[in-house]
Write a protein that holds these residues in place. Structure first.
Motif, PDB file in Angstrom:
ATOM      1  N   GLY A   1       1.022  -1.576   0.280  1.00  0.00           N
ATOM      2  CA  GLY A   1      -0.192   0.197  -0.498  1.00  0.00           C
ATOM      3  C   GLY A   1       0.711   1.653   0.173  1.00  0.00           C
ATOM      4  N   ASN A   2       2.404   1.615   0.807  1.00  0.00           N
ATOM      5  CA  ASN A   2       2.583   2.546   0.248  1.00  0.00           C
ATOM      6  C   ASN A   2       4.479   2.233  -1.009  1.00  0.00           C
ATOM      7  N   GLY A   3       3.600   1.594  -1.541  1.00  0.00           N
ATOM      8  CA  GLY A   3       4.373   1.338  -3.051  1.00  0.00           C
ATOM      9  C   GLY A   3       5.048   1.123  -2.519  1.00  0.00           C
ATOM     10  N   GLY A   4       6.955   1.480  -3.877  1.00  0.00           N
ATOM     11  CA  GLY A   4       7.944   0.456  -3.701  1.00  0.00           C
ATOM     12  C   GLY A   4       8.634   1.454  -4.118  1.00  0.00           C
TER      13      GLY A   4
ATOM     14  N   ALA B   1      -0.229  -2.006  -9.238  1.00  0.00           N
ATOM     15  CA  ALA B   1      -0.514  -1.712  -8.470  1.00  0.00           C
ATOM     16  C   ALA B   1      -0.513  -1.522  -7.366  1.00  0.00           C
ATOM     17  N   VAL B   2      -1.101  -0.745  -6.369  1.00  0.00           N
ATOM     18  CA  VAL B   2      -1.012  -0.478  -5.342  1.00  0.00           C
ATOM     19  C   VAL B   2      -1.088  -0.411  -4.373  1.00  0.00           C
ATOM     20  N   GLY B   3      -1.318  -1.819  -3.506  1.00  0.00           N
ATOM     21  CA  GLY B   3      -1.811  -1.929  -2.293  1.00  0.00           C
ATOM     22  C   GLY B   3      -3.706  -2.560  -2.863  1.00  0.00           C
ATOM     23  N   GLU B   4      -3.847  -2.450  -4.221  1.00  0.00           N
ATOM     24  CA  GLU B   4      -5.044  -3.302  -4.309  1.00  0.00           C
ATOM     25  C   GLU B   4      -5.063  -3.684  -6.112  1.00  0.00           C
ATOM     26  N   PRO B   5      -6.075  -3.660  -6.164  1.00  0.00           N
ATOM     27  CA  PRO B   5      -5.900  -4.577  -7.473  1.00  0.00           C
ATOM     28  C   PRO B   5      -5.692  -3.192  -8.617  1.00  0.00           C
ATOM     29  N   TRP B   6      -4.806  -3.006  -9.669  1.00  0.00           N
ATOM     30  CA  TRP B   6      -4.080  -2.153 -10.096  1.00  0.00           C
ATOM     31  C   TRP B   6      -5.933  -0.711 -10.754  1.00  0.00           C
ATOM     32  N   TRP B   7      -6.176   0.335 -10.630  1.00  0.00           N
ATOM     33  CA  TRP B   7      -6.553   0.916 -11.683  1.00  0.00           C
ATOM     34  C   TRP B   7      -6.196   1.840 -11.180  1.00  0.00           C
TER      35      TRP B   7
END
Length: 834
Positions: free
Chosen positions: A672-675, A760-766
């Motif tokens: 969720g915080n990326g990377g 995708a960051v922390g959830e399905p890509w959108w």
């Protein structure tokens, strides 16, 4: 002494137009030049010397005085009666011409039907074997003509025919002796003589020497720089159309970066070349846009090799002799013949194509839907597609060969020396990269007008695996109808697949490529020119076509995205589009593609050519699709994985792209915080490029470059990702959009671009972009307005539509409303007003 000397037959003429029933309007009279030879024909009602049955005094012999020496005596004569089609044998004696010398010696010669004389008009295949027609072989008009002769125009040449006379030349066995007369002894059938000319040259009056190549140089820069409009006239022989020669030298050509991929077209008048077949006494005249530049005698040019008849013209005989040569091109790894395309030329640039192939397709004129199979033109050069073997004439001495097979083989461009008697040549093509071993299979999503077999030949020669051959409509023209089978055509060995399917088109709403159709999706085009018929109605929409394609298990591609730019927004919003296609490299098409990616629409990119002419090779822009191990390469798996997104588009460079070790088309899930992710890119190419770039959400975040140009680059880069994103790799010119271009008719630039890897960051890509959403809504509402306010329609109640519904406009509008709803729902979910 004159070269040729006509005799006066006036006192021997006894007949005229009454010989014909109905009477011929006129028999030619006066001085004529046939094959550059002068003849003197009498005028008036009695204008020919006629002989034979039913002609007054026709069976009597007539003595025609000569009184001079001559090497040849040339008769313009014509047979009036023939029974060949009633079973008479060829060679029936019609007369005997007896040549009487001053010393009393006689030389009798039989004049036989179908040998020395024949009727006019002669039935096809029944021309005389030993006589020449009064009209010689020649050329079709180069830049004008009857529309109905379009197909015949490609032959360039016309065969000489007998309009009024056949010309027969007697060779005097005693040329030093004076000829007193010639006695005409008829043998029955009617015939007449219109003219007799004495030949005083040692040469035979009619050309019997095959063609030779002549280089044309215009020394004055003002002449040389003019647009090409040269013509060459030969009175006692023939000349082909002249063609421009390359601007650059042989040495520069050999060093050029575009080995195997053409050369800039020289559109200027000089240098040029022409092929000439003529007698030594022939006059060769060169004109520029109708103005005479100079003239030479052919025999003198043959002796001296180079002549400058004026300050504005220089002619050089460059014929070095020739050998009939059999050529093989082998795969260096397997030693087996490999399909490819080849071009042979002299150091001056004069082409020598394999037999059965064109030196110039349609004389280098346009070839839209004319003749585009088997050969391809890249600027100055026409290449022949071969299966690995070919044969034909090559010049003795230095020969330059140019060979290519797509982007995965190193092309060959080299000079060799062909010795007298040498009849075999072998070349070996080496792979640059084995794409099939890496499970990448190439295809062209957009090809028109080829036959299925022609598409197989050209695809094999370009190292292309799949050709989507598209049926379509162009006004009142339907193309490739006969190619449709509803299934793939797979070549022996399975390396090439051709599928005849459709491109359905509407000039405002858009175009749509429907891959893998089992049944036609009708109508192909709609709503008038230039796509549909004049005055036609708007019968359907792109979305409806897409639905019909998907029902058959097909694949829907938006060709040349975004144009025509209206309904593609509906296709993307409703997920009816499986992929988007680029035909050219420009900032607009990139921005449009990036726009939709940034709005959260996963859309693989693919490459197609829109090939419609001989100056576009299949697959010059192509799509590489990865088919995983364990799945067989076939048409269905290729389309399946095209939709899956592990693809890259290329016009030369072969890309490799991974993010965190994952392939193109993957979705990588981050916390969720990326990377941070690591991208690895590499590109190799048979053609030079300058930069390799990593693109994040449409912006370049890393690049390596080589200003001088290179054929290999690598890039490894870590990228910090804090929100849903996409990454793609691309390569091209110094500033990406300004690279070198191909020599095809579109002058497409050398480039390559992958489909995205999604992050995708922390959830399905959108992803979502409000500006793009409103942009789409504008197009969608405009499309509805077009349906109601501008499209052509039949009056309600006068037509039953293909869909069977009485509410035709509702049928058309429904997909647009579906798309508007889909966009609104996304905006509503995100709390964005609309």
């Amino acid at each position: 002494m004159k070269e040729y000397e006509p005799l006066n037959l006036r006192r021997h003429c006894n007949a005229g137009a009454e010989l014909f029933k109905p009477a011929k309007a006129a028999i030619p009279s006066g001085n004529k030049l046939w094959h550059g030879i002068p003849f003197a024909l009498a005028s008036g009602k009695k204008c020919v010397a006629a002989f034979g049955e039913r002609i007054r005094q026709g069976m009597q012999s007539v003595e025609i005085p000569i009184g001079k020496t001559a090497r040849h005596v040339i008769f313009a004569h014509r047979l009036l009666d023939s029974k060949l089609r009633e079973g008479d044998p060829v060679g029936r004696a019609c007369a005997r011409y007896v040549f009487v010398y001053a010393d009393g010696h006689e030389e009798p010669v039989p004049i036989r039907e179908r040998l020395e004389i024949a009727v006019i008009p002669s039935a096809w295949g029944q021309w005389p074997i030993l006589a020449y027609p009064d009209h010689k072989d020649g050329l079709v008009k180069r830049y004008e003509g009857n529309w109905g002769h379009t197909g015949f125009r490609q032959s360039e040449a016309t065969q000489g025919t007998g309009h009024d006379f056949y010309l027969w030349a007697w060779i005097n066995p005693r040329p030093e002796k004076k000829l007193q007369s010639v006695r005409i002894e008829p043998r029955g059938p009617r015939f007449y003589i219109g003219a007799i000319t004495l030949g005083h040259l040692e040469e035979f009056p009619f050309n019997r020497t095959a063609k030779s190549e002549v280089k044309i140089v215009l020394p004055k820069p003002a002449d040389a720089k003019k647009p090409f409009k040269l013509e060459v006239e030969v009175d006692r022989g023939v000349a082909t159309y002249p063609y421009a020669l390359p601007k650059q030298s042989a040495q520069a050509f050999l060093k050029d970066d575009f080995r195997g991929w053409g050369e800039e077209q020289n559109s200027n008048a000089s240098p040029a070349y022409v092929e000439i077949a003529a007698t030594d006494s022939a006059s060769v005249t060169v004109k520029q846009d109708g103005e005479k530049l100079g003239s030479v005698k052919w025999g003198e040019l043959k002796r001296k090799k180079r002549l400058k008849p004026s300050k504005r013209l220089e002619l050089i005989l460059v014929d070095t002799g020739r050998n009939w040569v059999r050529t093989k091109v082998l795969d260096d790894a397997t030693g087996q013949p490999v399909p490819c395309r080849v071009h042979f030329r002299s150091p001056d640039g004069i082409p020598y194509q394999p037999h059965g192939h064109h030196t110039y397709v349609n004389s280098n004129l346009g070839t839209w839907h004319i003749d585009i199979g088997g050969d391809v033109r890249l600027g100055q050069i026409t290449y022949a597609y071969i299966d690995g073997k070919c044969e034909g004439w090559l010049p003795r001495g230095e020969v330059i060969v140019d060979i290519a097979r797509g982007y995965a083989y190193e092309p060959i461009r080299e000079k060799l020396t062909l010795k007298p008697g040498q009849q075999e040549l072998t070349f070996r093509l080496k792979r640059l990269r084995d794409m099939s071993k890496e499970r990448y299979f190439s295809g062209d999503t957009h090809v028109h007008f080829l036959s299925t077999q022609g598409a197989h030949l050209e695809a094999a020669g370009e190292g292309l695996n799949v050709v989507n051959l598209l049926l379509s409509q162009w006004g009142h023209l339907f193309t490739n109808t006969e190619e449709f089978t509803g299934k793939p055509s797979t070549a022996h060995g399975g390396e090439t697949i051709v599928y005849a399917t459709q491109e359905n088109r509407q000039h405002i709403l858009g175009h749509l490529t429907l891959l893998g159709l089992k049944e036609p999706v009708n109508p192909w085009c709609s709503d008038g020119p230039s796509e549909a018929e004049l005055g036609g109605n708007l019968e359907t929409t792109l979305s409806r076509w897409a639905d019909e394609c998907h029902k058959q298990g097909g694949t829907v591609v938006i060709p040349h995205i975004p144009n025509p730019n209206c309904e593609p927004a509906a296709l993307i919003a409703t997920q009816r589009a499986d992929a988007a296609e680029w035909l050219v490299q420009d900032s607009y098409s990139h921005l449009e593609y990036y726009r939709y990616l940034n709005c959260g629409y996963k859309l693989p990119i693919c490459g197609g050519t829109d090939k419609m002419s001989s100056d576009v090779p299949v697959g010059i822009y192509r799509t590489y699709v990865n088919i995983p191990d364990g799945e067989t390469f076939n048409y269905d798996t290729w389309c399946k994985h095209l939709r899956g997104g592990n693809t890259f588009h290329t016009g030369g460079p072969l890309l490799s792209f991974k993010v965190e070790g994952q392939p193109i088309g993957s979705t990588i899930n981050l916390p969720g915080n990326g990377g941070e992710v690591e991208a690895e890119i590499s590109a190799v190419s048979v053609l030079p490029f300058n930069c390799l770039e990593l693109v994040l959400n449409g912006a370049v975040v890393a690049r390596v470059d080589e200003k001088a140009g290179t054929k290999s680059l690598k890039l490894k880069q870590k990228v910090k990702v804090e929100k849903h994103s996409w990454l793609a790799a691309r390569c091209a010119g110094p500033n990406y959009f300004d690279g070198k271009h191909h020599h095809d008719g579109w002058q497409r630039r050398i480039m390559a671009h992958t489909s995205p890897v999604y992050l995708a960051v922390g959830e399905p890509w959108w992803m979502f972009d409000a500006g793009t959403a409103n942009y789409m809504l504008t197009l969608l509402h405009a499309g509805i307005d077009y349906l109601h306010k501008r499209s052509q329609q039949y009056q309600p109640g006068t037509v039953t539509h293909h869909h069977g519904s009485d509410e035709h406009l509702k049928f058309l509008e429904e997909p647009f409303q579906q798309a508007i709803k889909a966009v609104h729902e996304r905006m509503h979910k995100l709390g964005i007003p609309h």
